[in-house]
Design an enzyme around this catalytic site. Structure first.
Site, PDB file in Angstrom:
ATOM      1  N   ASP A   8       1.888 -50.744 -26.338  1.00 57.46           N
ATOM      2  CA  ASP A   8       3.093 -51.019 -27.124  1.00 57.46           C
ATOM      3  C   ASP A   8       2.747 -51.701 -28.446  1.00 57.46           C
ATOM      4  O   ASP A   8       1.763 -52.439 -28.533  1.00 57.46           O
ATOM      5  CB  ASP A   8       4.035 -51.908 -26.291  1.00 57.46           C
ATOM      6  CG  ASP A   8       5.451 -51.935 -26.855  1.00 57.46           C
ATOM      7  OD1 ASP A   8       5.759 -51.132 -27.752  1.00 57.46           O
ATOM      8  OD2 ASP A   8       6.245 -52.776 -26.392  1.00 57.46           O
ATOM      9  N   HIS A  25       0.882 -44.904 -34.610  1.00 60.35           N
ATOM     10  CA  HIS A  25       0.572 -44.039 -33.463  1.00 60.35           C
ATOM     11  C   HIS A  25      -0.822 -43.422 -33.615  1.00 60.35           C
ATOM     12  O   HIS A  25      -1.561 -43.295 -32.647  1.00 60.35           O
ATOM     13  CB  HIS A  25       1.623 -42.930 -33.331  1.00 60.35           C
ATOM     14  CG  HIS A  25       3.001 -43.449 -33.002  1.00 60.35           C
ATOM     15  ND1 HIS A  25       3.219 -44.401 -32.037  1.00 60.35           N
ATOM     16  CD2 HIS A  25       4.229 -43.150 -33.518  1.00 60.35           C
ATOM     17  CE1 HIS A  25       4.520 -44.658 -31.963  1.00 60.35           C
ATOM     18  NE2 HIS A  25       5.153 -43.927 -32.862  1.00 60.35           N
ATOM     19  N   LEU A 120     -14.496 -41.537 -13.993  1.00 60.08           N
ATOM     20  CA  LEU A 120     -13.205 -42.181 -14.242  1.00 60.08           C
ATOM     21  C   LEU A 120     -12.133 -41.103 -14.180  1.00 60.08           C
ATOM     22  O   LEU A 120     -12.357 -39.982 -14.603  1.00 60.08           O
ATOM     23  CB  LEU A 120     -13.190 -42.814 -15.650  1.00 60.08           C
ATOM     24  CG  LEU A 120     -11.847 -43.413 -16.099  1.00 60.08           C
ATOM     25  CD1 LEU A 120     -11.608 -44.758 -15.410  1.00 60.08           C
ATOM     26  CD2 LEU A 120     -11.797 -43.608 -17.620  1.00 60.08           C
TER      27      LEU A 120
HETATM   28  C1  FPP Z   1       4.568 -47.774 -28.342  1.00 54.45           C
HETATM   29  O1  FPP Z   1       4.643 -48.200 -29.655  1.00 54.45           O
HETATM   30  C2  FPP Z   1       3.883 -46.530 -28.221  1.00 54.45           C
HETATM   31  C3  FPP Z   1       4.431 -45.342 -27.846  1.00 54.45           C
HETATM   32  C4  FPP Z   1       5.844 -45.088 -27.563  1.00 54.45           C
HETATM   33  C5  FPP Z   1       3.619 -44.166 -27.709  1.00 54.45           C
HETATM   34  C6  FPP Z   1       2.246 -44.393 -27.223  1.00 54.45           C
HETATM   35  C7  FPP Z   1       1.382 -43.533 -28.005  1.00 54.45           C
HETATM   36  C8  FPP Z   1       0.180 -43.858 -28.488  1.00 54.45           C
HETATM   37  C9  FPP Z   1      -0.524 -45.099 -28.209  1.00 54.45           C
HETATM   38  C10 FPP Z   1      -0.515 -42.909 -29.361  1.00 54.45           C
HETATM   39  C11 FPP Z   1      -0.842 -41.659 -28.689  1.00 54.45           C
HETATM   40  C12 FPP Z   1      -1.646 -41.854 -27.488  1.00 54.45           C
HETATM   41  C13 FPP Z   1      -2.407 -40.926 -26.996  1.00 54.45           C
HETATM   42  C14 FPP Z   1      -3.121 -41.151 -25.734  1.00 54.45           C
HETATM   43  C15 FPP Z   1      -2.576 -39.648 -27.700  1.00 54.45           C
HETATM   44  P1  FPP Z   1       6.070 -48.335 -30.307  1.00 54.45           P
HETATM   45  O2  FPP Z   1       6.280 -47.162 -31.179  1.00 54.45           O
HETATM   46  O3  FPP Z   1       7.093 -48.545 -29.243  1.00 54.45           O
HETATM   47  O4  FPP Z   1       5.881 -49.636 -31.161  1.00 54.45           O
HETATM   48  P2  FPP Z   1       7.009 -50.684 -31.553  1.00 54.45           P
HETATM   49  O5  FPP Z   1       7.556 -51.247 -30.282  1.00 54.45           O
HETATM   50  O6  FPP Z   1       6.261 -51.687 -32.365  1.00 54.45           O
HETATM   51  O7  FPP Z   1       8.037 -49.936 -32.353  1.00 54.45           O
END
Ligand code: FPP
Length: 220
Positions: A8, A25, A120
């Protein structure tokens, strides 16, 4: 040991830097790669489950959802090499039938190409929601006319393995419909670090602390 991570804080990381959310992201995807390599080379970690897209994430602006789909597709394409080099078996949980045919094919191809690796298992939670997973498990038991017991419910989950350690980055103290059944006895760590800033060094520190904790599983 089964490690699960709620990645997150990508959006906030980007905002702090004056960048667009998608840049967060992108950086987050690179961090996911580094953490996967670390876990493949860690003697005790058998499963790494990452929350990449929740059933609620469809509510985001269309452009961001589309970007995340594209990022995921590219990531799986690019990191197939990483999986092979590090002998990582790739798996996915959640309902991927809502994804494009291209992305579903990519997911299935990656699973197929890595299915014999044992160093893994990396599980990506994609269009995943824990309440949905538990509901589907119970429905399967009813269809099969099997008894509703905790053991049978667990066996029918997408991921029938208990979590040992759950980490959430970015300072939010909640589990957001992630592996609710599997975290029954998990140790939990919440760090203020935003996911794009998370490092293998911090993970190493958390694992050392995890090992210091006394896990009693309800006993004394
Ligand atoms: C949370 O950050 C993240 C997500 C909803 C998506 C998770 C995706 C990634 C870490 C990138 C892609 C991963 C892979 C494995 C390809 P947020 O957007 O909720 O952040 P915020 O809470 O600060 O808005």
């Amino acid at each position: 040991m089964h490690l699960a991570i709620i990645m997150d804080g990508n959006g906030r990381w980007a905002k702090q830097k004056g960048l667009k959310r998608i840049e967060g992201h992108k950086k987050g995807a690179e961090v996911a790669k580094e953490i996967t390599i670390y876990c493949a080379n860690h003697p005790e970690i058998e499963i790494l489950t990452l929350y990449a897209f929740s059933t609620e994430n469809w509510k985001r602006p269309k452009a961001e959802v589309e970007f995340l789909m594209k990022l995921l597709d590219n990531w799986l394409k690019k990191e197939l090499d990483t999986f092979i080099k590090n002998e990582v078996k790739f798996e996915a949980i959640g309902d991927i039938s809502k994804f494009s045919k291209q992305l579903q094919d990519r997911i299935n191809y990656t699973k197929e190409k890595t299915k014999n690796f044992t160093r893994l298992t990396q599980v990506l939670a994609l269009n995943y929601g824990s309440k949905d997973e538990i509901t589907r498990a119970v429905k399967k038991l009813i269809e099969k006319k099997e008894e509703i017991t905790p053991q049978n419910i667990q066996k029918n989950l997408d991921l029938p393995v208990d979590v040992d350690l759950l980490i959430r980055t970015s300072g939010e103290i909640r589990v957001s419909n992630f592996l609710l059944w599997q975290i029954a006895y998990a140790e939990m760590f919440f760090t203020k670090t935003l996911w794009p800033d998370f490092t293998t060094k911090e993970l190493d520190k958390i694992i050392k602390e995890f090992k210091q904790r006394e896990r009693r599983f309800g006993g004394i």
